[in-house]
Design a protein around this motif. Structure first.
Motif, short mmCIF file in Angstrom:
data_model
loop_
_atom_site.label_atom_id
_atom_site.label_comp_id
_atom_site.label_asym_id
_atom_site.label_seq_id
_atom_site.Cartn_x
_atom_site.Cartn_y
_atom_site.Cartn_z
N PHE A 250 91.96 2.76 61.16
CA PHE A 250 90.72 3.20 61.80
C PHE A 250 89.99 4.21 60.91
N ILE A 251 90.71 5.08 60.24
CA ILE A 251 90.07 6.03 59.32
C ILE A 251 89.34 5.27 58.22
N GLU A 252 89.97 4.22 57.68
CA GLU A 252 89.32 3.39 56.66
C GLU A 252 88.09 2.70 57.22
N PHE A 253 88.17 2.27 58.48
CA PHE A 253 87.03 1.64 59.15
C PHE A 253 85.84 2.60 59.19
N ILE A 254 86.08 3.86 59.56
CA ILE A 254 85.00 4.86 59.60
C ILE A 254 84.44 5.10 58.20
N LYS A 255 85.32 5.18 57.20
CA LYS A 255 84.87 5.38 55.83
C LYS A 255 84.01 4.22 55.34
N LYS A 256 84.41 2.99 55.71
CA LYS A 256 83.62 1.81 55.33
C LYS A 256 82.23 1.85 55.97
N LEU A 257 82.19 2.21 57.24
CA LEU A 257 80.89 2.31 57.93
C LEU A 257 80.01 3.36 57.23
N LYS A 258 80.62 4.46 56.86
CA LYS A 258 79.89 5.55 56.21
C LYS A 258 79.34 5.11 54.86
N ALA A 259 80.12 4.31 54.11
CA ALA A 259 79.71 3.87 52.77
C ALA A 259 78.75 2.68 52.81
N SER A 260 78.71 1.96 53.92
CA SER A 260 77.92 0.73 53.99
C SER A 260 76.42 1.00 54.15
N ASN A 261 75.64 0.15 53.51
CA ASN A 261 74.18 0.21 53.67
C ASN A 261 73.65 -1.08 54.28
N ILE A 262 74.56 -1.94 54.74
CA ILE A 262 74.15 -3.25 55.30
C ILE A 262 73.75 -3.07 56.75
N THR B 227 89.14 16.04 62.96
CA THR B 227 89.51 17.02 61.93
C THR B 227 89.25 16.45 60.54
N GLN B 228 89.51 15.17 60.36
CA GLN B 228 89.30 14.51 59.07
C GLN B 228 87.81 14.49 58.68
N PHE B 229 86.92 14.34 59.68
CA PHE B 229 85.50 14.15 59.39
C PHE B 229 84.59 15.29 59.87
N LYS B 230 85.17 16.37 60.41
CA LYS B 230 84.33 17.39 61.04
C LYS B 230 83.34 18.07 60.10
N SER B 231 83.63 18.14 58.82
CA SER B 231 82.69 18.77 57.89
C SER B 231 81.75 17.75 57.24
N ASP B 232 81.88 16.50 57.63
CA ASP B 232 81.04 15.43 57.10
C ASP B 232 79.79 15.28 57.97
N LYS B 233 78.65 15.60 57.41
CA LYS B 233 77.40 15.57 58.18
C LYS B 233 76.93 14.15 58.52
N ASP B 234 77.57 13.14 57.90
CA ASP B 234 77.19 11.75 58.16
C ASP B 234 78.03 11.10 59.25
N VAL B 235 78.98 11.84 59.82
CA VAL B 235 79.81 11.33 60.91
C VAL B 235 79.70 12.32 62.08
N ILE B 236 79.20 11.82 63.20
CA ILE B 236 78.94 12.65 64.38
C ILE B 236 79.92 12.27 65.49
N PHE B 237 80.49 13.27 66.14
CA PHE B 237 81.40 13.06 67.27
C PHE B 237 80.75 13.57 68.54
N ILE B 238 80.74 12.72 69.56
CA ILE B 238 80.21 13.09 70.87
C ILE B 238 81.30 12.76 71.90
N LEU B 239 81.98 13.79 72.41
CA LEU B 239 83.01 13.60 73.43
C LEU B 239 82.39 13.92 74.78
N VAL B 240 82.22 12.89 75.60
CA VAL B 240 81.48 13.01 76.86
C VAL B 240 82.44 13.16 78.03
#
Length: 198
Positions: free
Chosen positions: A186-198, A108-121
């Motif tokens: 964990f939310i901060e972890f996802i945000k860091k991954l999203k902001a990182s270019n390394i 719900t926090q990231f569903k409108s963010d096109k840079d974060v994809i969720f795949i529930l298998v």
């Protein structure tokens, strides 16, 4: 007869009954695990995984495909440049059901963010049953099934298993077992991954 039904035997009988319910009723076990999550157990260990990089890159995983109920396929190799959260679960798996509310909060926090994809298998590949569960719980998360073989580096068969890929396609987080994915850490972890270019 009164000796058989004394207070001590009554407590023992109650303990055995609770134990049997936890063993044979998945929803009861899920509720217990969810309660333990609220007390701070089952936290995803993102500190350890931030420093660990397995080197597995999405380009090397092209051909790993998932399919939704409409028949549309998504290929992991095509998702470079996005943070990808993959969760393997099943409706009969108590730890999966226990962590699902936290997965939904994260989604719900990231569903409108096109840079974060969720795949529930859905590990059972049963769209009807999985969607029925999602509808009953009021979750709008996308459900997929595996449309190709999944290498062990991603999924070894334990449920639930969660894997997060960074924007370069590297495995940045991997966990088997229930975890609270709605935690601030964990939310901060996802945000860091999203902001990182390394």
């Amino acid at each position: 007869m009164n000796k058989i039904f004394n207070k001590k035997n009554g407590l023992n009988l109650l303990f055995v009954a609770i134990f049997l319910v936890l063993i044979f009723v998945p929803a009861a076990k899920a509720l217990m695990i969810r309660g333990l999550m609220e007390f701070g157990l089952f936290r995803p260990d993102v500190v350890q995984t931030e420093t660990k990089n397995t080197g597995t890159v999405l380009n090397g995983l092209s051909g790993i495909k998932f399919k939704d109920a409409g028949g549309r396929e998504i290929d992991l190799g095509s998702l470079k440049g996005k943070v990808v959260f993959v969760n393997f679960w099943a409706t009969w798996c108590p730890p999966c059901l226990a962590e699902m509310p936290s997965v939904h909060k994260l989604y719900t926090q990231f569903k409108s963010d096109k840079d974060v994809i969720f795949i529930l298998v859905d590990a059972d590949s049963n769209f009807a049953k999985a969607q029925q569960y999602m509808d009953r719980k009021g979750y709008q998360m996308p459900v997929y099934i595996a449309a190709s073989s999944i290498p062990d580096v991603i999924f070894k068969g334990s449920l639930p298993t969660t894997v997060v890929f960074d924007k370069k396609g590297r495995i940045s987080y991997q966990e088997s077992g229930a975890a609270n994915y709605a935690s601030e850490k964990f939310i901060e972890f996802i945000k860091k991954l999203k902001a990182s270019n390394i």
